[in-house]
Design a protein around this motif. Structure first.
Motif, PDB file in Angstrom:
ATOM      1  N   GLU A  54      -2.820 -12.964   0.557  1.00 45.90           N
ATOM      2  CA  GLU A  54      -2.164 -12.057   1.506  1.00 45.90           C
ATOM      3  C   GLU A  54      -1.690 -10.758   0.868  1.00 45.90           C
ATOM      4  O   GLU A  54      -1.470  -9.765   1.556  1.00 45.90           O
ATOM      5  CB  GLU A  54      -0.970 -12.766   2.169  1.00 45.90           C
ATOM      6  N   LYS A  55      -1.520 -10.760  -0.452  1.00 48.98           N
ATOM      7  CA  LYS A  55      -1.020  -9.569  -1.138  1.00 48.98           C
ATOM      8  C   LYS A  55      -2.115  -8.534  -1.388  1.00 48.98           C
ATOM      9  O   LYS A  55      -1.839  -7.409  -1.778  1.00 48.98           O
ATOM     10  CB  LYS A  55      -0.373  -9.971  -2.470  1.00 48.98           C
ATOM     11  N   ARG A  56      -3.360  -8.928  -1.178  1.00 49.34           N
ATOM     12  CA  ARG A  56      -4.476  -8.020  -1.445  1.00 49.34           C
ATOM     13  C   ARG A  56      -4.721  -7.081  -0.265  1.00 49.34           C
ATOM     14  O   ARG A  56      -4.357  -7.392   0.861  1.00 49.34           O
ATOM     15  CB  ARG A  56      -5.756  -8.827  -1.727  1.00 49.34           C
ATOM     16  N   LYS A  77      -0.463  -9.915  11.550  1.00 46.88           N
ATOM     17  CA  LYS A  77       0.446  -8.976  10.881  1.00 46.88           C
ATOM     18  C   LYS A  77      -0.301  -8.022   9.945  1.00 46.88           C
ATOM     19  O   LYS A  77       0.122  -7.778   8.817  1.00 46.88           O
ATOM     20  CB  LYS A  77       1.547  -9.734  10.132  1.00 46.88           C
ATOM     21  N   LEU A  78      -1.412  -7.496  10.445  1.00 50.24           N
ATOM     22  CA  LEU A  78      -2.196  -6.519   9.688  1.00 50.24           C
ATOM     23  C   LEU A  78      -1.803  -5.126  10.158  1.00 50.24           C
ATOM     24  O   LEU A  78      -2.168  -4.716  11.252  1.00 50.24           O
ATOM     25  CB  LEU A  78      -3.697  -6.737   9.904  1.00 50.24           C
ATOM     26  N   SER A  79      -1.051  -4.409   9.352  1.00 51.48           N
ATOM     27  CA  SER A  79      -0.608  -3.078   9.769  1.00 51.48           C
ATOM     28  C   SER A  79      -1.684  -2.025   9.495  1.00 51.48           C
ATOM     29  O   SER A  79      -1.953  -1.163  10.318  1.00 51.48           O
ATOM     30  CB  SER A  79       0.692  -2.700   9.070  1.00 51.48           C
ATOM     31  N   GLN A  80      -2.326  -2.128   8.321  1.00 48.22           N
ATOM     32  CA  GLN A  80      -3.411  -1.208   7.972  1.00 48.22           C
ATOM     33  C   GLN A  80      -4.503  -1.961   7.222  1.00 48.22           C
ATOM     34  O   GLN A  80      -4.221  -2.909   6.495  1.00 48.22           O
ATOM     35  CB  GLN A  80      -2.895  -0.060   7.098  1.00 48.22           C
ATOM     36  N   ARG A 115      -8.482  -9.281   0.745  1.00 51.38           N
ATOM     37  CA  ARG A 115      -8.285 -10.313   1.758  1.00 51.38           C
ATOM     38  C   ARG A 115      -9.266  -9.984   2.882  1.00 51.38           C
ATOM     39  O   ARG A 115      -9.130  -8.952   3.552  1.00 51.38           O
ATOM     40  CB  ARG A 115      -6.853 -10.292   2.285  1.00 51.38           C
ATOM     41  N   VAL A 116     -10.264 -10.824   3.062  1.00 51.07           N
ATOM     42  CA  VAL A 116     -11.336 -10.546   4.019  1.00 51.07           C
ATOM     43  C   VAL A 116     -11.084 -11.311   5.318  1.00 51.07           C
ATOM     44  O   VAL A 116     -10.866 -12.525   5.308  1.00 51.07           O
ATOM     45  CB  VAL A 116     -12.711 -10.929   3.432  1.00 51.07           C
ATOM     46  N   VAL A 117     -11.115 -10.579   6.429  1.00 55.00           N
ATOM     47  CA  VAL A 117     -10.909 -11.162   7.764  1.00 55.00           C
ATOM     48  C   VAL A 117     -12.181 -10.944   8.573  1.00 55.00           C
ATOM     49  O   VAL A 117     -12.496  -9.816   8.955  1.00 55.00           O
ATOM     50  CB  VAL A 117      -9.702 -10.500   8.469  1.00 55.00           C
TER      51      VAL A 117
END
Length: 270
Positions: free
Chosen positions: A18-20, A85-88, A47-49
């Motif tokens: 999550e920190k990436r 919770k992905l802001s950018q 972190r790949v989504v």
């Protein structure tokens, strides 16, 4: 994981800490998160989504074609990003997923810090072309619902756009075919009707206002999308166009080269 977005259950695959920094992946028509598996291993610093778009993969396939409209798909993506919770993040889209990524970046400019479009377009500029494409997509949708997935996939994999894939190893061709055959007939038909190139609004007039850095990737053998990317580059304020020796699906045909080029762009500072 599965997440609900405005009543539709979405399938999402998340890898990495999550920190990436985050990289979001959107697949093409008849695709799914599986299309990215060969390249995700190259992006371990991120972190790949990866998301199955509406009507594809393991995501729901609603019966109402209007639910597939591009505007609704963008609202669903925004809901998913808020839930995660992905802001950018950086956003990468291929073909249909590229159209979606471009539309999202324009409608939600504060979310995307880098945009990578593989073999993508902003839609069709002329109303007459959009209507013609809508009619063609409607015929294809009827064929899918009437005859099923297999005849459509047999026809789809033989269109000129995918000629270069016939030189891929048989095992890779089989993986692509299985991914297509695993789709829902209802989902593919409604995807064509709701968010096909002819159904969505044209974003050509919006390109000059898109200030996010854009990397346009096209295959040398895909002359149609090379020409589209060249026109897009002229209109975008901050865009680079790079051509790889491949066809339409670069990430499938040249995964290592594609992944490296994407990584180079993601690691650049602006």
């Amino acid at each position: 994981m599965e997440l609900m977005a405005n009543g539709v259950r979405y399938h999402i695959e998340v890898t990495g800490d999550e920190k990436r920094p985050v990289l979001v992946l959107l697949h093409g028509f008849t695709g799914s998160t599986a299309t990215w598996h060969p390249v995700i291993e190259y992006w371990q610093d991120f972190r790949v989504v990866a998301i199955d778009l509406i009507g594809h993969g393991k995501t729901d396939s609603p019966r109402d074609a209007k639910r597939y409209a591009m505007e609704r798909q963008l609202e669903d993506l925004e809901s998913i990003f808020r839930e995660l919770k992905l802001s950018q993040f950086s956003l990468l889209g291929y073909s249909m997923g590229g159209r979606t990524a471009l539309a999202y970046a324009y409608e939600y400019p504060d979310r995307v810090n880098k945009l990578i479009l593989e073999s993508a377009s902003p839609g069709l500029m002329l109303e007459a072309d959009r209507l013609q494409r809508q009619e063609a997509d409607a015929r294809s949708a009827q064929e899918i619902l009437r005859f099923g997935i297999e005849p459509f996939v047999a026809k789809w994999e033989n269109i000129p756009l995918f000629d270069s894939q016939k030189s891929l190893p048989k095992s890779v061709q089989q993986q692509i075919r299985q991914e297509r055959l695993a789709q829902s007939a209802q989902g593919l038909a409604n995807s064509l009707l709701g968010m096909g190139t002819g159904s969505q609004r044209s974003y050509w007039d919006c390109l000059q206002d898109l200030n996010v850095p854009v990397l346009l990737l096209t295959g040398e053998l895909d002359s149609k999308f090379c020409a589209i990317a060249q026109r897009m580059q002229q209109l975008l304020p901050n865009a680079e166009h790079r051509i790889i020796s491949a066809g339409h699906a670069i990430h499938v045909e040249k995964p290592a080269e594609f992944a490296t080029m994407v990584m180079e762009r993601l690691n650049q500072n602006y």
